[in-house]
Structures are given as structure tokens and as C-alpha cells.
Design an enzyme around this catalytic site. Structure first.
Site, PDB file in Angstrom:
ATOM      1  N   ASP A  25       0.817  -1.213   0.000  1.00  0.00           N
ATOM      2  CA  ASP A  25       0.000   0.000   0.000  1.00  0.00           C
ATOM      3  C   ASP A  25       0.850   1.262   0.000  1.00  0.00           C
ATOM      4  O   ASP A  25       0.489   2.262  -0.626  1.00  0.00           O
ATOM      5  CB  ASP A  25      -0.921   0.011   1.227  1.00  0.00           C
ATOM      6  N   ALA A  26       1.974   1.228   0.723  1.00  0.00           N
ATOM      7  CA  ALA A  26       2.815   2.422   0.823  1.00  0.00           C
ATOM      8  C   ALA A  26       3.345   2.845  -0.539  1.00  0.00           C
ATOM      9  O   ALA A  26       3.434   4.041  -0.844  1.00  0.00           O
ATOM     10  CB  ALA A  26       3.975   2.164   1.778  1.00  0.00           C
TER      11      ALA A  26
ATOM     12  N   ARG B 154     -17.864  -3.138  -3.405  1.00  0.00           N
ATOM     13  CA  ARG B 154     -17.851  -1.715  -3.752  1.00  0.00           C
ATOM     14  C   ARG B 154     -17.638  -1.513  -5.248  1.00  0.00           C
ATOM     15  O   ARG B 154     -18.197  -0.601  -5.847  1.00  0.00           O
ATOM     16  CB  ARG B 154     -16.759  -0.983  -2.972  1.00  0.00           C
TER      17      ARG B 154
ATOM     18  N   GLU C  10     -12.936   6.041  14.134  1.00  0.00           N
ATOM     19  CA  GLU C  10     -13.067   4.598  13.936  1.00  0.00           C
ATOM     20  C   GLU C  10     -11.752   4.020  13.419  1.00  0.00           C
ATOM     21  O   GLU C  10     -11.074   4.664  12.617  1.00  0.00           O
ATOM     22  CB  GLU C  10     -14.161   4.287  12.892  1.00  0.00           C
TER      23      GLU C  10
ATOM     24  N   LYS D 256      -9.491   2.086  10.892  1.00  0.00           N
ATOM     25  CA  LYS D 256      -9.639   1.833   9.454  1.00  0.00           C
ATOM     26  C   LYS D 256      -9.269   0.376   9.178  1.00  0.00           C
ATOM     27  O   LYS D 256      -8.101   0.025   9.077  1.00  0.00           O
ATOM     28  CB  LYS D 256      -8.753   2.774   8.637  1.00  0.00           C
TER      29      LYS D 256
END
Length: 670
Positions: free
Chosen positions: A33-34, A137, A114, A116
């Protein structure tokens, strides 16, 4: 200048589109992800600086990936958007100021906070309280119909309770809890099936199975985090936080970590608190989400192309990063396990500089297809040793080198053994190998082995660290004067320890065999070997077929015994020990006094009040019984003391006889 900028923007668009497809459609991302976030931010910055070069199809304008053909497409009546990210407290403060400016108000803005969750986003549609549709999604406008799959998730209610809206769409995240993920992957390895790189891939891949029976076998968990479509006549609280609590009342699972705060400082405190507890949670999270709590204010703030203006995700330091393998070392653990460790170009992962990462074993090297010189993704989570999780093969240079697993121990040069069916390779020089020395000597001196009174773990460590003992035989060469120089020892304690060591020079063959620390040879097996062969030379000369004639010695244990005694270094240490230690040759090595319980197997659990468990074990073995450590169908009876736990439950489920202490006493006295 503009031409080179435009070219770079096109390169970034192509890369990001490809990575989006891997992440959202294939559930197999090739970069952490980074790295994706870094490229995304670079493109966004260039688009801000050069708006005339921005493409209408830019990944910065999109959410997720397109639905796949094998699933029916579902239109989201309320778009399922993504979130903008903040990577520092300054970026979050800038977001907070933008919120205040757009609202043009001096009143305090309350935020709902919240964790993640790092899983797969889904939409659940309920009509009259019944679950009628589940969807991914997708690209935010349309997703995939996965209704049958979400119905198999155990904590997703098929019917809501209470006075629920006629139509209600619930958005949330499906995750695979960390403990369940580790167990799932381990079982997959044993079956030689595909293993997942991380829990997020496992959750997303499980949801997109064409056969819902496969999804049903996956340990998935759902957490609701927002509402989408709601019947117009429904009256709900203006607070996002209160709406989540309402969902909980209707029977939907909501994360217990959610809370509201009234300041930027409160948000920062929440972020730091969750970050500090990140490694104690049983699910992956990659940050914290902050949402303006008032639904009315959310509506006033509105949306941009791919994200709401009223929410932001503040990301945690990345637990995965890219770097290059510069070499591989092979480390030897205390049990002789050989572990390949990759040397890396130093990289910051999760706030810590990482320069080494485990490659686990030869099978993992082969599975990854990793070579020296490769660009790899490194993962570090909590106290877990950093590991190589994937190879970025499209970044592989031409001069990479294959990783060659050694045939001999890098510490002592003894042979390396790998038993069929096991992933771990091991050094066979147990008594000789310096890497295994401390544990080998601790075992040798332990109560059920040579039982050297007063030789505790700390003293063993001091002796090894001073290089006074290289093998158990060196214990018998220690002088009282040498021992007296150890910290907190003194002349009297040294004399007592020296006498305790000398006292073990007369022992039994069974104790000696057990003390050698041969893999898979426990106390009972050592007794059986001593009884069968009667002397050590016969045992040393035995081949696998002869060893397997001994009760409870199968092919694997026999192979370990043969390998141990065939290793030259072990032969040397055993020969040295025999100069100091003796036992009655040719006699029965065990204390069996009767064969009345021969053929029976007992398991002891809980706390006994009239004797210790070891005493009960010895008493049963003296009557010819075998005492096992785990309950199975072969167990004759379970001896259950106070606070008996899972073994009692299993024994009851198998319909086994349960003996209390009174029944045990009667059995022993008959």
C-alpha cells in the site's frame, strides 16, 4: 518541461490503473500500500501543479475497480466512495481547517473516530429486515452481486431485529481475523494449497468465490461502519455515531473502538492510542478514519469526485515497503532449525529501520521465486520478525543470483537434515553445534534427564558465554574453583553444584538416552529404547528397521535416531560422556514392576491433591501402562484432577472413562 511532466503523469496513470486492477479485481496486489500511496500522491501533486495535463480518466478520479463478468453487476443507488488520506498530524489539521471554513461556523465540530479496517468493503441491503442483497464496492458506482457469499459469514444477520426501516443499506468491511488467518494459511500449506499474502487478500478472495460453499469455510467477520440507502420515511439520529449504535441494536456487528471527540487534539489522542494498540487487535488496520459526526453537516460539506469532504483516513506508518535483497545468511536456531535470512538495503517499515527479513525455509524461497538482487516487499507487524512477502518481478535486474541452500551447518559443519513432509531443515550436530549448545545442555541437566540439582538456566548460560563448556561432557571437567568465580556462586554453592554433577555419573541407560536430546525421543521413548536394546552400543548400531520394532518408534523417529548417531560430532560427544558416566548394562531400564496395565494408555490432567502428576505417571508406568500427553480414541481413560480443562471436554466427547483421584487410587492398589 511539460512534455516530460506529461510523460511521467501517463506513466503514473498506467501503473496506478494496473495496481488498481491487481488490488480490486484480482485480489493479488503486487506492491505494498505504501508504494501505491506514494505514486498516487505524486500523480495528484502533478495534476494540481499542471491541471491542463490532467486526464479525465485519471485514477485520482476513480474508486476501486470494475465489476468482473462472472458476477451479476449491481448499481449502487448511493455511490460507495473512497476516502482521502492524511499521513501526518499537519495534514489532518489542514483537513479540519477546510471543514471549518466550508461550514463557515465557529461552533465546535464533533468527529466520530473509527479504526480503518484493512479488508474488503461490502454493501448489505435489507428489505423489511431481511437480507436481500450483498455487493462489493466495485468502482463505487456499481459492484458485484455476492449475496450468497455474504450470507455465509457467521456474524452477518440474515434478519434484523426491532423496528427497522423498510429499506436499509448497510456498508461495512469484511475481514479475516489475524489468528484465523494464520490457522487458515497453515492448513492450506499442509494441503499444499494456495496461501494468501495477507488477511486483506484472503477476505477479498473469499468473497469472490463462485461457489459459496468455499466462502462458508473461510473464517470471515463483518463490521458495519456506515449507512447508504435509507427509506425516506425513516427518522434516524443526526449523529453518525448514534446511527452506528442503532445498527448495533438492530443486530449488526459494530466495532467497539468507535468514539466521538470534539477537537483536533482529541483526534490526535485517539490516533496515538489506537496506533499503540495496533498489534494487540485481532484484525489488520492501516489507520484511523475521522468523520464529521453530524449528518446535517456532512450533507452541507458534500463530496468531491472520489471521496467525501467530511471524512479523512489518517494512515499509520506502513507495515510493508519495497527494498532490495543484497544477500542471504543462514542462521541456526536453538533447536537446530536452519533459517534463511535476507540481508536488505535498509528501509523504514512501521517506523523502524529494517535491514534483515526472514525467508522462513527452502519451500518459501521456492514459492516466492526470490533471488539475490530482487526488489521485494517487506512486511513488519508488531513484534513479528520482518518477512519477505512478495517479489516485484517486473523490477528484477538482469544480474540476480539464485539462493543456494547449504548442505552443511554454517556454524559447526555438521550435516543438514530435512525430514520428508517437514518444511524446516535442521543441523544434526545437536550436542556439538555452538548455536544449539545452551538448549542442549539445559535439556541434558533437566530433572527428567540427568537431574543435576542446582544447575539452572542462568548458570548454563554463564558457562556457555564464558566458553567453559562446549558440550555436556565439559560439565564433568569443571572444578570447584572455576564454579566459585561465577556471579553469586561462592565456595559452598560451588561445592554443592560440583557434588551434584558428580552424583549423576551413575545413572540409567534410559535417562542417558533421553538426556542426549535426540529429536522426537521423549522420556517414554527413551525408556522403550533402553528396555529393547539393553545397552548403548546396540542402540547406536541399530538401523531403521530394527528401531521400528520398538513400541512407539515409527519411521520418522527412527530416522532421527539413526541421523543422530551417524553424525561424527555427536559420536565424539557421546564417547566423551561415556568416559564420565556409567549405568547398569543389560538390565531393564524402566521401573516396570508389573504388566497388569500393559496395553492401556492413560492421560493425566488437572491438579491432583494426594500426589503429583509425575508421581501418578510413574505409578501407572510401573504397572505397565503408557501415559500420553494428549487425548485420542486410543486413550483408555483420563485421570482428571481439579481444574481439568480441554482434555476433559475432549475425553467426554469421545465417551472415554474418567477417573478421579479415588478411582486412580483403587486402580493402583488392585
Amino acid at each position: 518541461m511539460n512534455q516530460s511532466v506529461h510523460q511521467r503523469m501517463q506513466e503514473l496513470e498506467q501503473l496506478l490503473n494496473r495496481y488498481n486492477q491487481e488490488y480490486y479485481e484480482n485480489d493479488e496486489p503486487s506492491v505494498p500500500d505504501a508504494e501505491y500511496d506514494r505514486l498516487f500522491r505524486e500523480l495528484k501533486t502533478l495534476e494540481t501543479e499542471h491541471p491542463d495535463l490532467k486526464s479525465a480518466q485519471s485514477p485520482t478520479m476513480k474508486v476501486g475497480g470494475k465489476p468482473l463478468g462472472q458476477f451479476r453487476s449491481v448499481e449502487h443507488e448511493v455511490p460507495m466512495l473512497s476516502l482521502d488520506n492524511a499521513f501526518s498530524v499537519d495534514e489532518f489539521e489542514a483537513f479540519s481547517k477546510r471543514v471549518e471554513q466550508r461550514l463557515d461556523t465557529n461552533q465546535t465540530v464533533t468527529f466520530c473516530c473509527e479504526p480503518k479496517l484493512d479488508g474488503a468493503a461490502v454493501s448489505l441491503l435489507y428489505e423489511n429486515g431481511l437480507l436481500v442483497r450483498g455487493a462489493t464496492r466495485g468502482d463505487g458506482q456499481s459492484g458485484e452481486d455476492i449475496t450468497e457469499n455474504v450470507k455465509t459469514i457467521r456474524n452477518v444477520p440474515l434478519k434484523l431485529s426491532g423496528d427497522v426501516p423498510e429499506r436499509l443499506e448497510v456498508r461495512g468491511e469484511v475481514v479475516m481475523p489475524l489468528g484465523a488467518f494464520e490457522r487458515f494459511n497453515e492448513q492450506a500449506r499442509q494441503r499444499e494449497e494456495k496461501v494468501f499474502a495477507n488477511p486483506r487478500n484472503a477476505a477479498a478472495g473469499s468473497l469472490r468465490q463462485l461457489d459459496s460453499r468455499i466462502t462458508a469455510k473461510r473464517p470471515l467477520h463483518f463490521y458495519a461502519y456506515s449507512l447508504g440507502l435509507i427509506s425516506e420515511t425513516t427518522q434516524l439520529p443526526d449523529s453518525h455515531h448514534q446511527r452506528l449504535l442503532q445498527l448495533k441494536d438492530w443486530g449488526l456487528p459494530v466495532n467497539i473502538e468507535i468514539k466521538t471527540v470534539d477537537s483536533v487534539q482529541g483526534c490526535d489522542d485517539y490516533y496515538e492510542a489506537i496506533l499503540a494498540r495496533r498489534d494487540t487487535l485481532n484484525y489488520d488496520i492501516d489507520g484511523v478514519v475521522f468523520k464529521v459526526d453530524s449528518i446535517r453537516l456532512q450533507q452541507d460539506l458534500g463530496f468531491v469526485a472520489r471521496a467525501p469532504r467530511w471524512a479523512i483516513a489518517r494512515k499509520f506508518p506502513a507495515q510493508e515497503q519495497l527494498t532490495t535483497i543484497t544477500g542471504v545468511d543462514f542462521q541456526v536456531g536453538r533447536t537446530g532449525a536452519i533459517t534463511p535470512v535476507a540481508r536488505l538495503e535498509p528501509v523504514n517499515v512501521g517506523g523502524v529501520t529494517v535491514s534483515n527479513a526472514t525467508l522462513h525455509n527452502a519451500d518459501e524461497i521456492e514459492r516466492l521465486g526470490v533471488r539475490i538482487g530482487d526488489c521485494v516487499s517487506i512486511r513488519r507487524a508488531g513484534d513479528v520478525i520482518p518477512q519477505v512477502v512478495s517479489v516485484i518481478k517486473d523490477k528484477r535486474p538482469e544480474n540476480t543470483k539464485a539462493i543456494e541452500f547449504p548442505q552443511h551447518c554454517p556454524i559447526c559443519q555438521s550435516d543438514i537434515e530435512r525430514v520428508e513432509g517437514e518444511a524446516v531443515a535442521r543441523c544434526t550436530g545437536g550436542l556439538y553445534c555452538a548455536a544449539q549448545r545452551k538448549e542442549a545442555i539445559k535439556h541434558f541437566a533437566s530433572r527428567k534427564a540427568m537431574d543435576i540439582d542446582g544447575l539452572g538456566d542462568k548458570i548454563v548460560e554463564q558457562l556457555v558465554e564464558r566458553d567453559w563448556i562446549k558440550s555436556p561432557a565439559d560439565l564433568y571437567r569443571l572444578s570447584k574453583a572455576e564454579l566459585a568465580t561465577l556471579p553469586r556462586m561462592g565456595a559452598k554453592s560451588a561445592e554443592n553444584l560440583r557434588n551434584a554433577i558428580k552424583a549423576t555419573q551413575e545413572t540409567t541407560l534410559a535417562r542417558f538416552i533421553y538426556a542426549l536430546g535426540i529429536r522426537e525421543v521423549g522420556e517414554a521413548t527413551a525408556n522403550a529404547l533402553a528396555n529393547h536394546f539393553k545397552n548403548l552400543d546396540a542402540l547406536i548400531a541399530a538401523e531403521s528397521e530394527q528401531l521400528q520394532e520398538v513400541p512407539d518408534v515409527g519411521a520418522v523417529v527412527a530416522k532421527h535416531i539413526v541421523a543422530f548417531f551417524h553424525e561424527a560430532h555427536n559420536q565424539q560427544v557421546v564417547a566423551e560422556l561415556r568416559e564420565f558416566i556409567s549405568w547398569p548394562e543389560g538390565e531393564e531400564a524402566s521401573s516396570v514392576q508389573s504388566d497388569r496395565l500393559s496395553g492401556n494408555t492413560y492421560v493425566i490432567t488437572g491438579t491432583l491433591s494426594t500426589m503429583t502428576r509425575d508421581e501418578a505417571k510413574s505409578a501407572l508406568e510401573a504397572l505397565g501402562a503408557k501415559v500420553a500427553s494428549s487425548v485420542s480414541k486410543k486413550t483408555t481413560a483420563l485421570v482428571a484432577g481439579e481444574n481439568a480443562g480441554s482434555k476433559l471436554t475432549k475425553a467426554q466427547s469421545l465417551g472415554l472413562d474418567i477417573l478421579d483421584e479415588n478411582a486412580l487410587a483403587e486402580l493402583l492398589s488392585d
